[in-house]
Motif scaffolding. Structure first.
Motif, mmCIF file in Angstrom:
data_model
loop_
_atom_site.group_PDB
_atom_site.id
_atom_site.type_symbol
_atom_site.label_atom_id
_atom_site.label_comp_id
_atom_site.label_asym_id
_atom_site.label_seq_id
_atom_site.Cartn_x
_atom_site.Cartn_y
_atom_site.Cartn_z
ATOM 1 N N GLU A 187 0.845 -1.180 0.000
ATOM 2 C CA GLU A 187 0.000 0.000 0.000
ATOM 3 C C GLU A 187 0.888 1.240 0.000
ATOM 4 O O GLU A 187 1.643 1.453 0.950
ATOM 5 C CB GLU A 187 -0.920 0.020 1.219
ATOM 6 C CG GLU A 187 -1.968 -1.095 1.231
ATOM 7 C CD GLU A 187 -2.992 -0.921 0.130
ATOM 8 O OE1 GLU A 187 -3.189 0.230 -0.325
ATOM 9 O OE2 GLU A 187 -3.591 -1.932 -0.293
ATOM 10 N N PRO A 188 0.844 2.063 -1.023
ATOM 11 C CA PRO A 188 1.676 3.278 -1.038
ATOM 12 C C PRO A 188 1.236 4.249 0.037
ATOM 13 O O PRO A 188 0.041 4.330 0.355
ATOM 14 C CB PRO A 188 1.436 3.843 -2.437
ATOM 15 C CG PRO A 188 0.119 3.290 -2.855
ATOM 16 C CD PRO A 188 0.017 1.928 -2.240
ATOM 17 N N VAL A 232 15.854 11.717 -6.186
ATOM 18 C CA VAL A 232 14.838 11.673 -5.138
ATOM 19 C C VAL A 232 14.134 10.321 -5.202
ATOM 20 O O VAL A 232 13.733 9.872 -6.282
ATOM 21 C CB VAL A 232 13.814 12.807 -5.297
ATOM 22 C CG1 VAL A 232 12.774 12.754 -4.182
ATOM 23 C CG2 VAL A 232 14.514 14.158 -5.295
ATOM 24 N N THR A 233 13.988 9.665 -4.062
ATOM 25 C CA THR A 233 13.311 8.372 -4.001
ATOM 26 C C THR A 233 11.870 8.511 -4.502
ATOM 27 O O THR A 233 11.190 9.482 -4.165
ATOM 28 C CB THR A 233 13.297 7.848 -2.552
ATOM 29 O OG1 THR A 233 14.613 7.951 -2.006
ATOM 30 C CG2 THR A 233 12.843 6.396 -2.501
ATOM 31 N N PRO A 234 11.392 7.568 -5.311
ATOM 32 C CA PRO A 234 10.010 7.642 -5.817
ATOM 33 C C PRO A 234 8.982 7.782 -4.701
ATOM 34 O O PRO A 234 9.180 7.307 -3.579
ATOM 35 C CB PRO A 234 9.842 6.313 -6.556
ATOM 36 C CG PRO A 234 11.227 5.936 -6.971
ATOM 37 C CD PRO A 234 12.113 6.405 -5.860
ATOM 38 N N ALA A 235 7.864 8.420 -5.030
ATOM 39 C CA ALA A 235 6.821 8.701 -4.041
ATOM 40 C C ALA A 235 6.178 7.443 -3.492
ATOM 41 O O ALA A 235 5.563 7.473 -2.420
ATOM 42 C CB ALA A 235 5.756 9.600 -4.664
ATOM 43 N N LEU A 236 6.302 6.329 -4.191
ATOM 44 C CA LEU A 236 5.702 5.076 -3.736
ATOM 45 C C LEU A 236 6.392 4.519 -2.497
ATOM 46 O O LEU A 236 5.803 3.738 -1.748
ATOM 47 C CB LEU A 236 5.754 4.044 -4.875
ATOM 48 C CG LEU A 236 4.957 2.758 -4.719
ATOM 49 C CD1 LEU A 236 3.464 3.053 -4.643
ATOM 50 C CD2 LEU A 236 5.253 1.808 -5.874
ATOM 51 N N GLU A 237 7.655 4.922 -2.283
ATOM 52 C CA GLU A 237 8.438 4.381 -1.172
ATOM 53 C C GLU A 237 8.069 5.057 0.152
ATOM 54 O O GLU A 237 7.897 6.280 0.208
ATOM 55 C CB GLU A 237 9.931 4.591 -1.431
ATOM 56 C CG GLU A 237 10.468 3.839 -2.639
ATOM 57 C CD GLU A 237 10.700 2.375 -2.338
ATOM 58 O OE1 GLU A 237 10.560 1.966 -1.173
ATOM 59 O OE2 GLU A 237 11.026 1.638 -3.284
ATOM 60 N N PRO A 238 7.967 4.276 1.237
ATOM 61 C CA PRO A 238 7.669 4.876 2.543
ATOM 62 C C PRO A 238 8.862 5.610 3.151
ATOM 63 O O PRO A 238 8.697 6.503 3.977
ATOM 64 C CB PRO A 238 7.281 3.666 3.403
ATOM 65 C CG PRO A 238 7.995 2.514 2.768
ATOM 66 C CD PRO A 238 8.009 2.805 1.297
#
Length: 272
Positions: free
Chosen positions: A17-18, A167-173
């Protein structure tokens, strides 16, 4: 640059779950240590310990998140001022100062290479004498500013060069706004793997690492793959350090395509 189709992410690295809303990226610094080998530039890499919260088991360059004490201003500084770094990385001067300090600190903590000297035009040649301070930095018992001040050392910002910004993708917590630096290991110093974050550490040619990745012997995240590919095109360390690069913020996306999780860059014309 188009990422190769073989560059996929393990299912374990993608949350079911993103996060909503996406996590705010934390400032971080990664440092590509370089030396000249018999067949061109070589890079220092570490295979991260499996089970680490971020990029566990992956092969990467030394680096980590900015610590709040990296922003301490009382530090002897040689080289481009924070304002110059702020312009190159598109951030405020306080953040720029902290990023450079984090780059120097992380390089010393994780690789034993200290980008500092007793004068603005000098650099230490033997770092074993600072072994206790290295462990204290890892344990967050002291700050980089305190260590340099105690030993009357000057931070050598001029030994670093800006390379990229991922920048780390937005999907990553767990997300990072990571600025990549490049530097040559100072004469007389040697990089080591004496860190609890690495299962192994070694020097290698960028092309060799990429071949190892293609054979499935190591895992690379997209920023590492792209950086290695860029460095493989350079003939020696001087060419790397003299590269006049425009630093753009790269914010990839993660998509599920052809049965695997893939990272998509903004210039990937194949994206859905």
């Amino acid at each position: 640059m188009r990422l190769p189709p073989e560059l996929t992410l393990p299912d374990s690295m993608v949350p079911a779950e993103p996060p909503d809303p996406p996590a705010t990226p934390r400032d971080a610094a990664t440092v590509v240590l370089l030396r000249n080998g018999p067949h061109g530039p070589e890079v220092f890499l570490q295979r991260r310990v499996r089970g680490m919260p971020f990029a566990g088991g992956m092969t990467a360059f030394p680096g980590g998140g900015v610590d709040e004490r990296d922003e301490e201003a009382r530090i002897a500084w040689a080289g481009p001022p924070p304002s110059w770094w702020a312009t190159r990385f598109g951030c405020g001067e306080e953040v720029a100062r902290a990023l450079v300090c984090a780059a120097v600190r992380e390089t010393f903590e994780e690789a034993g290479v200290l980008l500092a000297g007793t004068a603005p035009d000098a650099v230490v040649t033997e770092t074993d004498r600072y072994a206790a301070e290295r462990q204290a930095l890892v344990a967050k018992e002291i700050s980089l500013a305190e260590m340099l001040d105690e030993h009357e050392l000057v931070l050598r910002a001029d030994l670093l060069r800006p390379w990229s910004n991922w920048v780390t993708p937005a999907l990553e917590p767990r997300r990072y706004d990571t600025r990549f630096f490049v530097t040559a290991v100072p004469e007389g110093q040697r990089a080591d793997g004496f860190t609890g974050e690495a299962a192994e550490a070694y020097w290698s040619r960028p092309t060799t690492v990429l071949e190892t990745w293609r054979s499935g012997e190591c895992g690379l995240l997209p920023p590492t793959w792209v950086t290695l590919t860029e460095l493989a095109a350079c003939s020696d360390v001087t060419e790397v350090l003299n590269s006049d690069r425009e630093i753009d913020k790269t914010i990839p996306r993660i998509v599920h395509r052809d049965g695997a999780w893939r990272v998509v860059l903004a210039d990937d014309h194949d994206r859905p």
